[in-house]
Design an enzyme around this catalytic site. Structure first.
Site, mmCIF file in Angstrom:
data_model
loop_
_atom_site.group_PDB
_atom_site.id
_atom_site.type_symbol
_atom_site.label_atom_id
_atom_site.label_comp_id
_atom_site.label_asym_id
_atom_site.label_seq_id
_atom_site.Cartn_x
_atom_site.Cartn_y
_atom_site.Cartn_z
ATOM 1 N N SER A 73 47.405 32.981 50.559
ATOM 2 C CA SER A 73 47.685 33.252 48.819
ATOM 3 C C SER A 73 47.521 32.580 48.140
ATOM 4 C CB SER A 73 49.344 34.157 48.243
ATOM 5 O OG SER A 73 50.139 33.865 48.735
ATOM 6 N N ASN B 282 61.502 32.545 49.005
ATOM 7 C CA ASN B 282 60.943 34.251 48.294
ATOM 8 C C ASN B 282 62.276 33.646 47.176
ATOM 9 O OD1 ASN B 282 60.486 35.151 51.522
ATOM 10 N ND2 ASN B 282 62.517 36.145 51.895
ATOM 11 N N THR C 291 42.375 66.177 12.268
ATOM 12 C CA THR C 291 42.932 66.653 13.299
ATOM 13 C C THR C 291 42.046 67.305 14.620
ATOM 14 O OG1 THR C 291 43.392 68.399 12.595
ATOM 15 C CG2 THR C 291 44.680 67.270 12.560
ATOM 16 N N HIS C 292 41.933 67.391 15.426
ATOM 17 C CA HIS C 292 40.548 67.431 17.260
ATOM 18 C C HIS C 292 39.098 67.606 16.301
ATOM 19 C CE1 HIS C 292 43.702 71.228 16.828
ATOM 20 N NE2 HIS C 292 43.777 70.977 16.220
ATOM 21 N N SER D 145 19.891 45.582 21.192
ATOM 22 C CA SER D 145 19.091 46.049 21.840
ATOM 23 C C SER D 145 18.242 45.690 22.890
ATOM 24 C CB SER D 145 18.778 48.191 21.847
ATOM 25 O OG SER D 145 18.219 48.366 22.733
ATOM 26 N N LYS E 190 18.706 48.822 17.096
ATOM 27 C CA LYS E 190 19.770 49.040 17.001
ATOM 28 C C LYS E 190 21.768 47.861 17.131
ATOM 29 C CE LYS E 190 21.173 52.465 20.525
ATOM 30 N NZ LYS E 190 21.995 52.605 21.310
ATOM 31 N N ASN F 270 24.878 47.190 18.870
ATOM 32 C CA ASN F 270 26.019 48.226 19.800
ATOM 33 C C ASN F 270 27.340 48.017 19.298
ATOM 34 O OD1 ASN F 270 23.650 49.627 20.370
ATOM 35 N ND2 ASN F 270 23.217 48.142 21.812
ATOM 36 N N GLU G 248 33.210 48.572 23.054
ATOM 37 C CA GLU G 248 33.110 49.434 24.487
ATOM 38 C C GLU G 248 33.954 48.416 25.068
ATOM 39 O OE1 GLU G 248 29.266 51.311 24.212
ATOM 40 O OE2 GLU G 248 28.976 49.142 23.704
ATOM 41 N N TYR H 256 62.735 41.500 50.949
ATOM 42 C CA TYR H 256 61.271 40.768 51.338
ATOM 43 C C TYR H 256 60.472 41.326 51.660
ATOM 44 C CZ TYR H 256 57.060 37.891 50.434
ATOM 45 O OH TYR H 256 55.442 37.846 50.294
ATOM 46 N N GLN I 104 53.153 39.654 48.321
ATOM 47 C CA GLN I 104 52.351 38.805 48.131
ATOM 48 C C GLN I 104 50.957 39.171 46.675
ATOM 49 O OE1 GLN I 104 52.255 35.263 50.758
ATOM 50 N NE2 GLN I 104 49.452 36.354 50.820
ATOM 51 N N LYS J 299 50.598 39.387 42.434
ATOM 52 C CA LYS J 299 50.291 38.584 41.435
ATOM 53 C C LYS J 299 48.802 39.085 40.588
ATOM 54 C CE LYS J 299 53.151 35.477 43.716
ATOM 55 N NZ LYS J 299 53.569 36.492 45.557
HETATM 56 N N1 ARG Z 1 52.758 33.490 49.581
HETATM 57 C C1 ARG Z 1 54.361 34.265 48.787
HETATM 58 C C2 ARG Z 1 54.393 35.671 48.279
HETATM 59 O O1 ARG Z 1 53.516 35.316 47.292
HETATM 60 C C3 ARG Z 1 55.971 33.740 48.893
HETATM 61 C C4 ARG Z 1 57.009 33.844 49.638
HETATM 62 C C5 ARG Z 1 56.630 33.516 51.001
HETATM 63 N N2 ARG Z 1 57.607 34.211 51.999
HETATM 64 C C6 ARG Z 1 58.034 33.783 53.215
HETATM 65 N N3 ARG Z 1 58.835 34.538 53.936
HETATM 66 N N4 ARG Z 1 57.727 34.572 53.803
HETATM 67 O O2 ARG Z 1 55.027 36.220 48.541
#
Ligand code: ARG
Length: 466
Positions: A32, A119, A164-165, A286, A292, A294, A299, A326, A331, A334
């Site tokens: 990760s 964890n 409205t609408h 454009s 134009k 834009n 958007e 856990y 993971q 994130k």
């Molecule tokens: N990289 C892991 C995560 O983002 C960290 C925790 C890992 N824990 C484990 N018991 N493998 O969740």
């Protein structure tokens, strides 16, 4: 940093019982570090607080703690200055930092992970990150609300059609319309504040899931890291990601509000509407059609909503089937949050710029406000008030007046008195006083109504709270 592990050898952090290293594909799916390196500052702050507490409790020596803290600060500046080599073999930010610490300070580094686990470490880092993001979002929303308050004050008397609408309904003021968004973004900001309240508990010290036998002081680390208090259940702590989901949910609601506003700006800036002109700074031309201009920023704000909604659904789905505590599935939390946070920040900032820079075409707004028999309700209300008609009858009489005006191709206010009296004899020339758009909006003084006097009261209410 030199990479001391190779694919053949087992992991230097947890490889004790492994004879060989992971398959290359295993390494790829497992790592990760590519995204969680964003958590480096939180990770180091957490480790410094943890080591300080361990020494305070006599679990590690003061000398080891000093080495650890010094080493961690060195790593912080290495990362900040771009002089840190992240290694995928070390999986994540936690092990990248710890491995570097071992290189820098030797065996004392091995004492840092006493009474904790990755964890609770990741739960801590991520909470700290989300908390900071929520604080940033709160400030961005305050800026957006301030921009709207300024525009509302400037245009408290500017008349526009209310819809409205998307059909012309009744005249309103542009100030009132702006204040509708102040209410929405004000609620978004209070959702942000509630989310901060909810997550303001420190996870560290929950260890793998069961707590620890070491005599740690979780209140001390909670305080050092700026949390209100420590979490109360170690199992919940390492399995909970609802603080992240709550962030995504409030982001999705806020993005929905931004998207509705973006849609209005897109519509209002068409030549057909012509209510507003975007500044050059927030529009594009454009490459083929020279005339134009834009509304690309609007958007894109509208489009970011799709990404943010996607992140919310992704994390809800990732979490829904996980048994406590856990699981590595977590993971994947994130990237969803990082992406949504970046999109939301950008969307709010772009919208704040657009709102501040928007040129309002008050003439076009006023002309449109009076079209489509928008003051018909005012005629009906006059008949109720001045001629004592029940509202339903007044509605019918007004309908006939509208039909007559339509057949003559004129506005209600342009119908001669004799024509109106032919429909209902109780009508006098006083009625013309309520048929203008200005009279219409000025009359709507009910609490929260569109009358300029009322809008000014609401502006004052929000100024005191922004
Ligand atoms: N990289 C892991 C995560 O983002 C960290 C925790 C890992 N824990 C484990 N018991 N493998 O969740």
């Amino acid at each position: 940093m030199a990479d001391s592990t190779d694919t053949k050898s087992s992991n230097q952090m947890w490889g004790g019982r492994f004879a060989s290293g992971p398959d290359a594909i295993m390494e790829e799916i497992n790592a990760s570090i590519g995204f969680d390196k964003k958590l480096f500052a939180q990770d180091i702050r957490g480790s410094i607080a943890h080591a300080t507490m361990l020494a305070h409790q006599g679990i590690i020596s003061a000398e080891d703690k000093d080495k650890i803290v010094q080493g961690l600060n060195t790593i912080l500046s290495e990362i900040e200055s771009g002089n840190f080599e992240f290694s995928r073999k070390l999986e994540d930010i936690h092990m990248n930092v710890e491995a570097r610490l071992a290189t820098l300070i030797g065996p004392a580094a091995g004492r840092l992970h006493t009474a904790r686990s990755r964890n609770d470490q990741v739960a801590l880092d991520f909470r700290l990150w989300v908390k900071e993001e929520l604080q940033k979002t709160e400030q961005l929303l305050t800026n957006l609300i301030a921009a709207f308050l300024d525009r509302a004050e400037e245009h408290a008397d500017t008349v526009m059609p209310g819809f409205t609408h998307l059909q012309t309904a009744q005249p309103v003021t542009f100030g009132h319309h702006c204040m509708a968004y102040v209410e929405m973004f004000g609620r978004d900001r209070s959702r942000v504040r509630h989310a901060i309240e909810h997550l303001d508990e420190s996870p560290i010290g929950s260890a793998a899931l069961a707590g620890t036998g070491y005599p740690i002081d979780r209140h001390m680390t909670a305080k050092a890291l700026g949390f209100r208090e420590p979490t109360r259940n170690s199992i919940d702590t390492v399995s909970d990601r609802d603080f992240a989901i709550e962030f995504l949910a409030l982001a999705a609601i806020c993005a929905m509000h931004l998207s509705r506003l973006a849609e209005e700006i897109v519509i209002w800036s068409t030549p057909q509407f012509g209510f507003v002109r975007l500044s050059d700074a927030f529009s594009t031309g454009s490459s083929i059609m020279p005339q134009k201009k834009n509304p690309d920023a609007a958007e894109l704000v509208r489009a970011k909503t799709g990404r943010i909604n996607g992140s919310l659904i992704a994390l809800l789905t990732i979490m829904k089937g996980l048994p406590l505590a856990y699981s590595k599935d977590m993971q994947e939390d994130k990237e969803q949050v990082f992406d949504a946070a970046e999109s939301l920040e950008l969307a709010i900032a772009a919208m704040t710029g657009m709102v501040r820079d928007l040129t309002i075409n008050t003439e076009r707004m006023k002309a449109a406000a009076g079209s489509g028999y928008s003051t018909a309700t005012d005629l009906a209300d006059w008949l109720v008030r001045e001629a004592g008609l029940p509202f339903r009858d007044a509605h019918h009489v007004t309908g006939r007046a509208v039909a007559l005006a339509e057949s003559k191709g004129c506005d209600l206010a342009e119908l001669p008195l004799a024509d109106l009296q032919a429909i209902n004899a109780a009508i006098t020339d006083k009625v013309y006083g309520v048929l203008t758009v200005e009279a219409s909006v000025a009359s709507r003084k009910s609490f929260g109504g569109t009358a300029p006097s009322e809008v000014r009261k609401q502006i004052a209410y929000w100024r005191a709270r922004n």
